[in-house]
Design an enzyme around this catalytic site. Structure first.
Site, PDB file in Angstrom:
ATOM      1  N   ASP A 114     -29.759 -17.125  53.371  1.00 10.68           N
ATOM      2  CA  ASP A 114     -30.257 -16.816  51.710  1.00 10.68           C
ATOM      3  C   ASP A 114     -28.663 -17.131  51.109  1.00 10.68           C
ATOM      4  O   ASP A 114     -27.859 -16.178  51.639  1.00 10.68           O
ATOM      5  CB  ASP A 114     -30.669 -15.404  51.912  1.00 10.68           C
ATOM      6  CG  ASP A 114     -30.703 -15.469  49.826  1.00 10.68           C
ATOM      7  OD1 ASP A 114     -29.897 -16.162  49.012  1.00 10.68           O
ATOM      8  OD2 ASP A 114     -31.161 -13.758  50.011  1.00 10.68           O
ATOM      9  N   TYR A 155     -29.661  -7.884  50.662  1.00  5.27           N
ATOM     10  CA  TYR A 155     -30.391  -8.036  49.064  1.00  5.27           C
ATOM     11  C   TYR A 155     -31.056  -9.506  49.108  1.00  5.27           C
ATOM     12  O   TYR A 155     -30.451 -10.726  48.699  1.00  5.27           O
ATOM     13  CB  TYR A 155     -29.588  -8.131  47.761  1.00  5.27           C
ATOM     14  CG  TYR A 155     -30.388  -8.103  46.464  1.00  5.27           C
ATOM     15  CD1 TYR A 155     -31.752  -7.318  46.442  1.00  5.27           C
ATOM     16  CD2 TYR A 155     -30.161  -8.624  45.576  1.00  5.27           C
ATOM     17  CE1 TYR A 155     -31.940  -7.494  45.307  1.00  5.27           C
ATOM     18  CE2 TYR A 155     -31.145  -8.781  44.534  1.00  5.27           C
ATOM     19  CZ  TYR A 155     -31.648  -8.365  44.041  1.00  5.27           C
ATOM     20  OH  TYR A 155     -32.568  -8.074  42.673  1.00  5.27           O
ATOM     21  N   LYS A 172     -27.528 -19.109  41.527  1.00  3.56           N
ATOM     22  CA  LYS A 172     -26.247 -18.463  41.189  1.00  3.56           C
ATOM     23  C   LYS A 172     -25.573 -19.897  40.794  1.00  3.56           C
ATOM     24  O   LYS A 172     -25.458 -20.559  40.018  1.00  3.56           O
ATOM     25  CB  LYS A 172     -25.305 -17.586  42.000  1.00  3.56           C
ATOM     26  CG  LYS A 172     -26.455 -15.866  42.194  1.00  3.56           C
ATOM     27  CD  LYS A 172     -25.691 -14.978  42.916  1.00  3.56           C
ATOM     28  CE  LYS A 172     -26.785 -14.009  42.211  1.00  3.56           C
ATOM     29  NZ  LYS A 172     -26.888 -13.600  43.759  1.00  3.56           N
TER      30      LYS A 172
END
Ligand SMILES: *Cc1c(COP(=O)(O)O)cnc(C)c1O
Length: 425
Positions: free
Chosen positions: A238, A143, A266
């Protein structure tokens, strides 16, 4: 008791699609209702009905040091007092950028944005602008946020062209997204053999943490690195989840594989909306205003968000034993969980690395999205509902990670294991 959450959910559904602002929060995949959270502290969450939970979601990753770290709160409060946003250059964003560059050696220049989605979307644009190529290789089950080009999954075959994963994404937006199975280097080689000179970048989660947790096989990341180098494509890690979680320098430090571009999110915002992308100077110099790749943001580098992020990075730096402790606790916890499963005569799989882990309700060890999907999601739902009722807050979906934090003491981990034992035994 979940009366208050039930009432709030009913009201929420009138005004918010599905009652939530991000789909997984709706608890649909475990056939339950969302717990409306009132407050959090350390490793604990409290909901509106007054239930207390040991939290293994950690806001989906940011809470590496636990909720409500007093120094982060203080930095944020002080920044708020100076003003919420100026839309102008500030000293704190320079400090944030310098810290990221120092902590992650492959990052020579960085651009701050407001989410992981934005970081990935922009990194992909920079890679395409720099290489003057259009194709991107992405892995099924990874994702990378909800930008159009990243919402593609494989069809039946491994080497299918991207087809959109969501309504509203025109086929044209994913036609340059090539898909491969995670850990399948041969699939990536085949893409390069066919159209290597058109591939701008390979993007990968160096540890996949959005199909549950799936580790890279030995040689997989190294193989991606050498293919990209051979064909003049960029390698994008990522690290929105793994960055500052697995090591101070992310998964790239842990595995010793150096990408050209890295995306963050995050943890870098400590719970405030922050994302970032960065890497080689020559690539980042193509970004506006230096170069012709346009990317901008009204609230990018927001001073309050930067204050939170800088404080988080400083706390990480000041704690040289942090990753050894997280690794040790993660090893202890996930090994013990696997042992509970084994003793119960079950063959469910536990994947973990450091403070990230996942219990898959399948007998087949997940190494990619196909094997992860053999999990019995109904069985996960029953387990998750039981854990919630007994004060343990897990991700309300099978294909998400469990996040440990520095606030998860051995005592809390043991208490959690007792609850799990109560379910399986
Ligand atoms: C969460 C996540 C994103 C998207 O970040 P948002 O802040 O939710 O937009 C991108 N990549 C990975 C690996 C993620 O886990």
């Amino acid at each position: 008791m979940t009366e208050r959450s039930k009432q709030l959910f009913e009201e929420a559904k009138r005004y918010l699609p599905g009652g939530v602002n991000s789909p997984v929060r709706a608890f649909g995949s475990i056939e339950d209702i969302p717990r409306f959270i009132k407050k959090a502290d350390g490793a604990y969450l409290w909901d509106e009905d007054g239930n207390r939970y040991i939290d293994y979601v950690g806001s989906w990753g940011p809470m590496l040091l636990g909720h409500n770290h007093p120094e982060i709160l203080k930095s944020v409060a002080e920044a708020c007092a100076r003003g919420l946003s100026f839309g102008a250059a500030t000293e704190i964003e320079v400090e944030a950028a310098r810290m990221v560059c120092e902590m992650v050696p492959s990052v020579e220049m960085v651009r701050m944005v407001s989410s992981g989605t934005e970081a990935v979307m922009s990194a992909v644009r920079a890679a395409r602008g720099y290489t003057r190529r259009e194709k991107i290789v992405k892995f099924e089950g990874c994702y990378h946020g909800h930008s159009d080009a990243m919402l593609a999954k494989a069809g039946s075959g491994v080497l299918t062209q991207g087809i959109p994963d969501s309504a509203g994404v025109p086929a044209g937006c994913t036609q340059d997204t090539l898909l491969a199975a995670y850990n399948d280097l041969d699939g990536v080689k085949a893409h390069f053999a066919r159209e290597g000179e058109r591939i701008a970048a390979v993007i990968v989660e160096p540890v996949a943490a959005n199909m549950g947790v799936v580790l890279p096989k030995h040689g997989f990341l190294e193989g991606l690195r050498s293919l990209c180098t051979q064909y003049g494509a960029l390698l994008i890690f990522d690290e929105v989840i793994t960055g500052f979680r697995l090591r101070m320098g992310g998964a790239q430090e842990l595995f010793g594989v150096t990408p050209d571009l890295t995306t963050f999110g995050k943890i870098i915002g400590a719970g405030m909306p922050v994302g970032a992308y960065g890497g080689k100077r020559c690539v980042m110099e193509t970004v506006a205003p230096l170069g012709s790749v346009y990317q901008a943001g009204t609230l990018s580098g927001n001073p309050v968000a930067m204050a939170a992020g800088v404080c988080m990075l400083r706390l990480i730096r000041q704690n040289p034993g942090l990753y050894a402790m997280l690794d040790q606790n993660g090893d202890y916890f996930f090994t013990a969980l696997a042992e509970i499963i084994r003793k119960a005569g079950l063959h469910y799989q536990v994947n973990h690395i450091g403070s990230l882990g996942c219990l898959f309700f399948t007998q087949e060890k997940p190494t990619d999205s196909r094997s992860a999907k053999t999990s019995d999601t109904k069985a996960y739902g029953a387990y998750c509902r039981y854990m919630l009722r007994h004060g343990v807050y897990l991700a309300p979906a099978q294909f998400e990670a469990m996040f440990l934090s520095a606030a998860h003491t051995k005592e809390l981990l043991d208490r959690t294991l007792e609850v799990a034992e109560g379910y399986f035994a």
